[in-house]
Design an enzyme around this catalytic site. Structure first.
Site, mmCIF file in Angstrom:
data_model
loop_
_atom_site.group_PDB
_atom_site.id
_atom_site.type_symbol
_atom_site.label_atom_id
_atom_site.label_comp_id
_atom_site.label_asym_id
_atom_site.label_seq_id
_atom_site.Cartn_x
_atom_site.Cartn_y
_atom_site.Cartn_z
ATOM 1 N N ARG A 16 0.809 -1.227 0.000
ATOM 2 C CA ARG A 16 0.000 0.000 0.000
ATOM 3 C C ARG A 16 0.841 1.276 0.000
ATOM 4 O O ARG A 16 0.331 2.354 -0.248
ATOM 5 C CB ARG A 16 -0.972 -0.016 1.194
ATOM 6 C CG ARG A 16 -2.137 -0.959 0.988
ATOM 7 C CD ARG A 16 -2.955 -1.137 2.250
ATOM 8 N NE ARG A 16 -2.327 -2.072 3.185
ATOM 9 C CZ ARG A 16 -2.769 -2.304 4.420
ATOM 10 N NH1 ARG A 16 -3.829 -1.667 4.879
ATOM 11 N NH2 ARG A 16 -2.151 -3.168 5.211
ATOM 12 N N GLY A 141 -7.255 -5.674 13.744
ATOM 13 C CA GLY A 141 -7.880 -6.872 14.265
ATOM 14 C C GLY A 141 -8.730 -6.489 15.468
ATOM 15 O O GLY A 141 -8.352 -5.614 16.249
HETATM 16 C C1 UD1 Z 1 -1.777 -6.737 11.863
HETATM 17 C C2 UD1 Z 1 -2.577 -7.664 12.786
HETATM 18 C C3 UD1 Z 1 -3.825 -6.921 13.253
HETATM 19 C C4 UD1 Z 1 -3.406 -5.650 13.992
HETATM 20 C C5 UD1 Z 1 -2.512 -4.779 13.108
HETATM 21 C C6 UD1 Z 1 -1.926 -3.650 13.933
HETATM 22 C C7 UD1 Z 1 -2.171 -9.949 11.956
HETATM 23 C C8 UD1 Z 1 -2.723 -11.079 11.169
HETATM 24 N N1 UD1 Z 1 -2.955 -8.863 12.039
HETATM 25 O O1 UD1 Z 1 -2.560 -6.463 10.721
HETATM 26 O O2 UD1 Z 1 -4.594 -7.749 14.121
HETATM 27 O O3 UD1 Z 1 -4.565 -4.936 14.393
HETATM 28 O O4 UD1 Z 1 -1.418 -5.557 12.573
HETATM 29 O O5 UD1 Z 1 -1.185 -2.765 13.148
HETATM 30 O O6 UD1 Z 1 -1.096 -10.076 12.503
HETATM 31 N N2 UD1 Z 1 4.758 -9.537 8.027
HETATM 32 C C9 UD1 Z 1 5.755 -10.474 7.878
HETATM 33 N N3 UD1 Z 1 5.494 -11.589 7.132
HETATM 34 C C10 UD1 Z 1 4.293 -11.823 6.557
HETATM 35 C C11 UD1 Z 1 3.286 -10.851 6.710
HETATM 36 C C12 UD1 Z 1 3.537 -9.709 7.464
HETATM 37 O O7 UD1 Z 1 6.868 -10.305 8.391
HETATM 38 O O8 UD1 Z 1 4.152 -12.868 5.895
HETATM 39 C C13 UD1 Z 1 5.050 -8.315 8.831
HETATM 40 C C14 UD1 Z 1 4.876 -7.035 8.033
HETATM 41 O O9 UD1 Z 1 6.124 -6.659 7.453
HETATM 42 C C15 UD1 Z 1 4.420 -6.035 9.077
HETATM 43 C C16 UD1 Z 1 3.729 -6.892 10.142
HETATM 44 O O10 UD1 Z 1 4.129 -8.230 9.896
HETATM 45 O O11 UD1 Z 1 5.505 -5.367 9.677
HETATM 46 C C17 UD1 Z 1 2.220 -6.789 10.111
HETATM 47 O O12 UD1 Z 1 1.731 -7.215 8.853
HETATM 48 P P1 UD1 Z 1 0.551 -6.477 8.095
HETATM 49 O O13 UD1 Z 1 0.247 -7.223 6.863
HETATM 50 O O14 UD1 Z 1 0.848 -5.024 7.981
HETATM 51 O O15 UD1 Z 1 -0.639 -6.701 9.134
HETATM 52 P P2 UD1 Z 1 -1.957 -5.815 9.346
HETATM 53 O O16 UD1 Z 1 -2.926 -6.117 8.277
HETATM 54 O O17 UD1 Z 1 -1.580 -4.410 9.569
HETATM 55 CA CA CA Z 2 0.290 -3.167 9.286
#
Ligand code: UD1
Ligand code: CA
Length: 422
Positions: A16, A141
């Site tokens: 995004r 979440g």
């Molecule tokens: C996540 C939480 C959500 C919370 C929010 C707060 C989950 C499933 N959801 O959602 O409940 O309210 O953050 O900001 O955790 N990442 C990895 N590997 C992956 C996917 C993501 O390292 O395969 C890392 C991303 O780089 C990021 C973090 O995890 O730093 C969060 O991932 P993101 O996809 O942004 O989660 P949200 O949809 O924001």
């Molecule tokens: Ca996030």
């Protein structure tokens, strides 16, 4: 904090942001976003930090120090990301708890992190997480509780029903887990959701169903849990940190005339009774003494150290330079790679030509020198103590001006009879 390790998740693509650099490397007030959780976690005394990287991992690794990296080859979700640390953490017998935070939630304070950990240690829960309430919880979440107020699961935005979507308690995204419970629960997670991802947040339901205690700490400071997913949220984070930085320098006795239009990066030190006028930009690592006047419209760049009682006025740019006490650089100047002594006066429009097309060269201007209006100093060059340059003179490379003498003209020549212009 010896028995606790931290995991920071930073493997995601950050689609995004629509950027060719990884989201977590975008700067907030001059410091990469990902450095914020690292610094916060370090500041509460946690020494072991594992960072999960994936998308453009090498770019991230190059920029950071003091953390251990593990790679998530395929971005299968936050639970999968945490699983990548399993071997390291299970082997480490000293560790019994794991703090997990997200690389894109940079503004959490050390106090909040400490609260979570202390609560976790005192209740011995399987997981202690941070929640908050938001009138508009879109994107986060949602925390689901049973009728007796126990947390039973976290439901992600995409999966939430219209009834769940109106729930105002959100998952901030920082957790303290018991290590064994965490990896036990992670093994049971399936990607049964719209994104087909393994969600870390699904561990909560697994733990709750096993009747393990889940606890929470809450915060009512919305800026703390701002998740940066878009350029707009990056801007919001920038505004929060900018204000935090200005508040902290004002507390140390600095006057900021117009905080809304003053840009001081993280990691700047400024001593008391310095006044900053609007549209002044001060970069990370700059040090400024007391009693100085800066701006309006001044730009102090990396590697600059300014002594006490210095006056730096409008349209002055200074980079990688040292400015001695009581110096005056008041109007329209460029000073680069220069050492300026005490009580030096730099006339309006002075330019240090520090770059010859190949390398940056040094200039030295010794104590009490007087640089006339519109002087060009072609580096490397040295102006001796108490020397003067005439208005519009061009002092060429290596043609050092001896102490106490005056030069004029293009190229500048030493005047035979030196009578100080002042
Ligand atoms: C996540 C939480 C959500 C919370 C929010 C707060 C989950 C499933 N959801 O959602 O409940 O309210 O953050 O900001 O955790 N990442 C990895 N590997 C992956 C996917 C993501 O390292 O395969 C890392 C991303 O780089 C990021 C973090 O995890 O730093 C969060 O991932 P993101 O996809 O942004 O989660 P949200 O949809 O924001
Ligand atoms: Ca996030």
């Amino acid at each position: 904090m010896k028995n606790i390790a931290a995991i920071i998740l930073a493997a995601g693509e950050g689609t995004r942001m629509k950027s060719s650099i990884p989201k977590v490397l975008h700067p907030i007030c001059g410091k990469p976003m990902i450095q914020y959780p690292i610094d916060t976690i370090n500041s509460i005394g946690i020494k072991k930090i594992i960072m999960v990287v994936g998308h453009k991992a090498d770019m991230i690794k190059e920029r950071l120090e003091g953390v251990r990296f593990v790679k998530q080859e395929r971005l299968l979700g936050t639970a999968d990301a945490v699983l990548k640390t399993k071997n390291i953490l299970l082997k480490d017998k000293n560790i019994d708890s794991v703090l997990i935070s997200y690389g894109d939630v940079p503004l959490l304070t050390p106090e909040t992190m400490k609260n979570i950990i202390q609560r976790h240690a005192s209740t011995r829960s399987a997981c202690t997480l941070l929640t908050s309430r938001l009138k508009n919880p879109t994107g986060y979440g949602r925390i689901v509780r049973s009728s007796n107020d126990r947390i039973t699961k976290i439901i992600e935005e995409q999966e939430a029903s219209i009834y769940e979507k109106v729930m105002e308690e959100i998952n901030v995204g920082v957790y303290c887990f018991n290590k064994i419970d965490l990896f036990g629960a992670l093994g049971k997670i399936r990607p049964n959701n719209r994104k087909k991802e393994y969600y870390l947040t699904d561990t909560i339901e697994v733990l709750a169903k096993a009747n393990l205690p889940i606890d929470s700490v809450s915060t009512d400071v919305p800026e703390e849990f701002l998740g940066v997913n878009t350029r707009n949220e990056l801007l919001q984070a920038e505004q929060v940190v900018r204000r935090r930085v200005l508040d902290s320098i004002m507390q140390k006795g600095v006057t900021v005339i117009d905080p809304a239009n003053t840009y001081v990066e993280e990691g700047v030190t400024i001593d008391k009774d310095t006044v900053i006028y609007p549209y002044t930009f001060i970069e990370n690592g700059v040090n400024i003494g007391s009693g100085c006047s800066l701006g309006p419209f001044a730009r102090l760049r990396k590697g600059t150290i300014v002594g006490d009682d210095v006056s730096i006025g409008n349209f002055v740019e200074i980079v990688r330079s040292r400015i001695g006490k009581h110096a005056k650089i008041r109007h329209k100047c460029y000073i680069g790679d220069t050492i300026i002594g005490k009580r030096v006066n730099i006339g309006a429009g002075t330019i240090v030509a520090n770059y010859d097309g190949k390398r940056k060269n040094k200039t030295v201007i010794e104590d009490d020198a007087f640089i006339g209006t519109g002087t060009i100093l072609i580096a490397p060059v040295k102006i001796g103590a108490g020397a003067t340059t005439g208005a519009g003179s061009v002092v060429t490379k290596g043609h050092n001006v001896p102490a106490g003498r005056t030069v004029v003209g293009v190229p500048a020549k030493i005047l035979k009879r030196t009578k100080r212009a002042r």
